[in-house]
Design a protein around this motif. Structure first.
Motif, PDB file in Angstrom:
ATOM      1  N   ARG A   7     -11.571   4.016   4.344  1.00 24.43           N
ATOM      2  CA  ARG A   7     -11.191   4.574   5.625  1.00 24.43           C
ATOM      3  C   ARG A   7     -12.424   4.899   6.454  1.00 24.43           C
ATOM      4  O   ARG A   7     -13.500   5.141   5.940  1.00 24.43           O
ATOM      5  CB  ARG A   7     -10.328   5.804   5.403  1.00 24.43           C
ATOM      6  CG  ARG A   7      -9.017   5.432   4.714  1.00 24.43           C
ATOM      7  CD  ARG A   7      -8.108   6.607   4.569  1.00 24.43           C
ATOM      8  NE  ARG A   7      -8.729   7.621   3.722  1.00 24.43           N
ATOM      9  CZ  ARG A   7      -8.112   8.725   3.347  1.00 24.43           C
ATOM     10  NH1 ARG A   7      -6.908   8.994   3.759  1.00 24.43           N
ATOM     11  NH2 ARG A   7      -8.706   9.601   2.563  1.00 24.43           N
ATOM     12  N   ASP A 110      -3.387   7.171  -1.343  1.00 22.17           N
ATOM     13  CA  ASP A 110      -2.375   6.760  -0.383  1.00 22.17           C
ATOM     14  C   ASP A 110      -1.541   5.631  -0.974  1.00 22.17           C
ATOM     15  O   ASP A 110      -1.993   4.902  -1.867  1.00 22.17           O
ATOM     16  CB  ASP A 110      -3.033   6.266   0.902  1.00 22.17           C
ATOM     17  CG  ASP A 110      -3.631   7.406   1.713  1.00 22.17           C
ATOM     18  OD1 ASP A 110      -3.104   8.521   1.628  1.00 22.17           O
ATOM     19  OD2 ASP A 110      -4.626   7.162   2.427  1.00 22.17           O
ATOM     20  N   SER A 111      -0.346   5.433  -0.445  1.00 22.79           N
ATOM     21  CA  SER A 111       0.545   4.387  -0.967  1.00 22.79           C
ATOM     22  C   SER A 111      -0.040   2.997  -0.787  1.00 22.79           C
ATOM     23  O   SER A 111       0.280   2.078  -1.538  1.00 22.79           O
ATOM     24  CB  SER A 111       1.907   4.468  -0.282  1.00 22.79           C
ATOM     25  OG  SER A 111       1.760   4.311   1.123  1.00 22.79           O
ATOM     26  N   ASP A 112      -0.923   2.809   0.216  1.00 19.36           N
ATOM     27  CA  ASP A 112      -1.527   1.501   0.452  1.00 19.36           C
ATOM     28  C   ASP A 112      -2.974   1.431  -0.012  1.00 19.36           C
ATOM     29  O   ASP A 112      -3.723   0.540   0.375  1.00 19.36           O
ATOM     30  CB  ASP A 112      -1.442   1.142   1.936  1.00 19.36           C
ATOM     31  CG  ASP A 112      -2.155   2.168   2.826  1.00 19.36           C
ATOM     32  OD1 ASP A 112      -2.549   3.242   2.305  1.00 19.36           O
ATOM     33  OD2 ASP A 112      -2.304   1.903   4.040  1.00 19.36           O
ATOM     34  N   SER A 113      -3.374   2.357  -0.860  1.00 17.93           N
ATOM     35  CA  SER A 113      -4.755   2.378  -1.333  1.00 17.93           C
ATOM     36  C   SER A 113      -5.074   1.137  -2.161  1.00 17.93           C
ATOM     37  O   SER A 113      -4.279   0.725  -3.002  1.00 17.93           O
ATOM     38  CB  SER A 113      -5.001   3.628  -2.193  1.00 17.93           C
ATOM     39  OG  SER A 113      -6.269   3.543  -2.830  1.00 17.93           O
ATOM     40  N   PRO A 114      -6.273   0.529  -1.962  1.00 23.23           N
ATOM     41  CA  PRO A 114      -6.678  -0.626  -2.762  1.00 23.23           C
ATOM     42  C   PRO A 114      -7.497  -0.248  -3.991  1.00 23.23           C
ATOM     43  O   PRO A 114      -7.980  -1.127  -4.701  1.00 23.23           O
ATOM     44  CB  PRO A 114      -7.539  -1.425  -1.777  1.00 23.23           C
ATOM     45  CG  PRO A 114      -8.220  -0.364  -0.965  1.00 23.23           C
ATOM     46  CD  PRO A 114      -7.210   0.766  -0.844  1.00 23.23           C
ATOM     47  N   ARG A 118      -5.827   4.248  -9.748  1.00 24.30           N
ATOM     48  CA  ARG A 118      -5.273   5.237  -8.822  1.00 24.30           C
ATOM     49  C   ARG A 118      -3.941   5.791  -9.349  1.00 24.30           C
ATOM     50  O   ARG A 118      -3.319   5.188 -10.217  1.00 24.30           O
ATOM     51  CB  ARG A 118      -5.056   4.617  -7.444  1.00 24.30           C
ATOM     52  CG  ARG A 118      -4.088   3.439  -7.418  1.00 24.30           C
ATOM     53  CD  ARG A 118      -4.033   2.795  -6.026  1.00 24.30           C
ATOM     54  NE  ARG A 118      -3.038   1.731  -5.933  1.00 24.30           N
ATOM     55  CZ  ARG A 118      -3.284   0.449  -6.165  1.00 24.30           C
ATOM     56  NH1 ARG A 118      -4.508   0.065  -6.516  1.00 24.30           N
ATOM     57  NH2 ARG A 118      -2.322  -0.456  -6.033  1.00 24.30           N
ATOM     58  N   ARG A 120      -0.411   8.359  -7.815  1.00 27.43           N
ATOM     59  CA  ARG A 120       0.215   9.132  -6.747  1.00 27.43           C
ATOM     60  C   ARG A 120       1.541   9.690  -7.274  1.00 27.43           C
ATOM     61  O   ARG A 120       2.094   9.184  -8.251  1.00 27.43           O
ATOM     62  CB  ARG A 120       0.423   8.310  -5.478  1.00 27.43           C
ATOM     63  CG  ARG A 120       1.307   7.094  -5.618  1.00 27.43           C
ATOM     64  CD  ARG A 120       1.233   6.231  -4.352  1.00 27.43           C
ATOM     65  NE  ARG A 120       2.034   5.024  -4.453  1.00 27.43           N
ATOM     66  CZ  ARG A 120       3.297   4.919  -4.082  1.00 27.43           C
ATOM     67  NH1 ARG A 120       3.920   5.985  -3.597  1.00 27.43           N
ATOM     68  NH2 ARG A 120       3.946   3.780  -4.204  1.00 27.43           N
ATOM     69  N   HIS A 131      -1.652   3.160 -11.534  1.00 32.05           N
ATOM     70  CA  HIS A 131      -2.006   1.753 -11.400  1.00 32.05           C
ATOM     71  C   HIS A 131      -3.452   1.554 -11.859  1.00 32.05           C
ATOM     72  O   HIS A 131      -4.346   2.299 -11.482  1.00 32.05           O
ATOM     73  CB  HIS A 131      -1.873   1.302  -9.951  1.00 32.05           C
ATOM     74  CG  HIS A 131      -2.196  -0.148  -9.741  1.00 32.05           C
ATOM     75  ND1 HIS A 131      -1.273  -1.150  -9.914  1.00 32.05           N
ATOM     76  CD2 HIS A 131      -3.344  -0.762  -9.399  1.00 32.05           C
ATOM     77  CE1 HIS A 131      -1.837  -2.322  -9.674  1.00 32.05           C
ATOM     78  NE2 HIS A 131      -3.096  -2.115  -9.353  1.00 32.05           N
ATOM     79  N   ASP A 178      -8.813   8.588  -0.700  1.00 31.62           N
ATOM     80  CA  ASP A 178      -9.439   7.406  -1.268  1.00 31.62           C
ATOM     81  C   ASP A 178     -10.873   7.728  -1.659  1.00 31.62           C
ATOM     82  O   ASP A 178     -11.570   8.463  -0.950  1.00 31.62           O
ATOM     83  CB  ASP A 178      -9.475   6.247  -0.260  1.00 31.62           C
ATOM     84  CG  ASP A 178      -8.116   5.589  -0.118  1.00 31.62           C
ATOM     85  OD1 ASP A 178      -7.336   5.682  -1.077  1.00 31.62           O
ATOM     86  OD2 ASP A 178      -7.861   4.995   0.943  1.00 31.62           O
TER      87      ASP A 178
END
Length: 287
Positions: A7, A110-114, A118, A120, A131, A178
């Motif tokens: 980010r 975040d739900s779209d974190s790469p 990770r 959540r 994940h 992130d």
């Protein structure tokens, strides 16, 4: 391959690094990416106590995070000094290891974190999602030619032998955070074999009531296996893409066997997978 972006707010932090470091590391890291995950199985089950650490059958001690970092430092020093790797490093192939990789120390992603590692928590469904993905490098990033794509794990914060996140003064809050990705990764455990193990994505979903959720120490991935050999080389290879003024970036060859995710705050195992060869029946399947 393209490295996952971070980010804008986090890039501002990284902007303080010197231009020389950014240029030196960018060439090495640009080809790095997490392996695109294949369809993965889902775990929905109560957590269970973590398995205790075990020694090698011959009574020898498993190499841990601190040991692996120490061997990498010896190899890096040999490269920087222009000398040969010490005997301890040359004798590594075949030894067993158990590498701990703390993650999510700053809270959920975040739900779209790469981020490759990770977690959540979904308040509505009271589910904890975890994940873990392998990293893929281009062979030439490790000074190799025409080899299979190396896959493995960056060892974050390799200067620390601690196997859990740093102590928190407060419970991690349920906000997206992130990690800052800086061009400072210096140690990786890498599978260089012709048939890379694992297919890139490991995911578990567990139902955990909010009042039973304790992630004050983040989570931890534990990867076990044996030290391997880099084709045409020994167990450790270090490179300096930006020249002799750059801190060496080292890869330890690994033959991965098992991946476990546990919660150090509660001593519970959340998921366990056998990391088999690509396409092997039973690979990427949790217990």
């Amino acid at each position: 391959m393209q490295e996952p972006s971070v980010r804008t707010s986090r890039l501002a932090i990284a902007g303080g690094l010197s231009a020389a470091l950014l240029v030196g590391a960018a060439g090495f890291l640009i080809g790095r990416a997490t392996v695109a995950p294949a369809p993965v199985p889902v775990v929905v089950q109560p957590a269970r106590p973590a398995a205790p650490s075990v020694a090698e059958p011959d009574g020898g001690r498993l190499l841990d995070r601190g040991d692996l970092a120490a061997f990498a430092r010896q190899a890096a020093d040999a490269l920087a000094s222009g000398g040969a790797a010490p005997a301890d490093v040359r004798d590594l192939p075949g030894r067993r290891f158990s590498l701990s990789l703390p993650f999510g120390c700053g809270g959920p992603a975040d739900s779209d974190s790469p981020a490759p590692l990770r977690w959540r928590y979904d308040e509505a469904s009271q589910t904890l999602r975890v994940h873990v993905a392998l990293i893929a490098w281009q062979p030439d990033e490790w000074g190799m030619k025409a080899q299979a794509m190396p896959q493995g794990f960056w060892v974050t914060r390799p200067w620390s032998s601690a196997e859990t996140c740093p102590a928190h003064s407060r419970e991690a809050e349920a906000i997206g955070t992130d990690p800052v990705t800086l061009p400072g990764q210096t140690l990786a455990m890498v599978g260089f074999d012709a048939a890379p193990r694992g297919d890139g994505g490991y995911e578990a979903v567990l139902r955990v009531p909010r009042d039973q959720l304790d992630v004050t120490q983040g989570l931890r991935a534990r990867v076990t296996g044996r030290i391997g050999r880099i084709p045409g080389d020994g167990a450790v290879r270090c490179v300096q893409p930006a020249g002799i003024e750059q801190q060496p970036i080292c890869a330890i060859a690994a033959i991965f066997d098992e991946l476990v995710v546990d919660n150090p705050a509660t001593n519970e195992t959340l998921a366990r997978w056998t990391i088999g060869k690509v396409g092997e029946q039973g690979a990427n399947t949790p217990e």
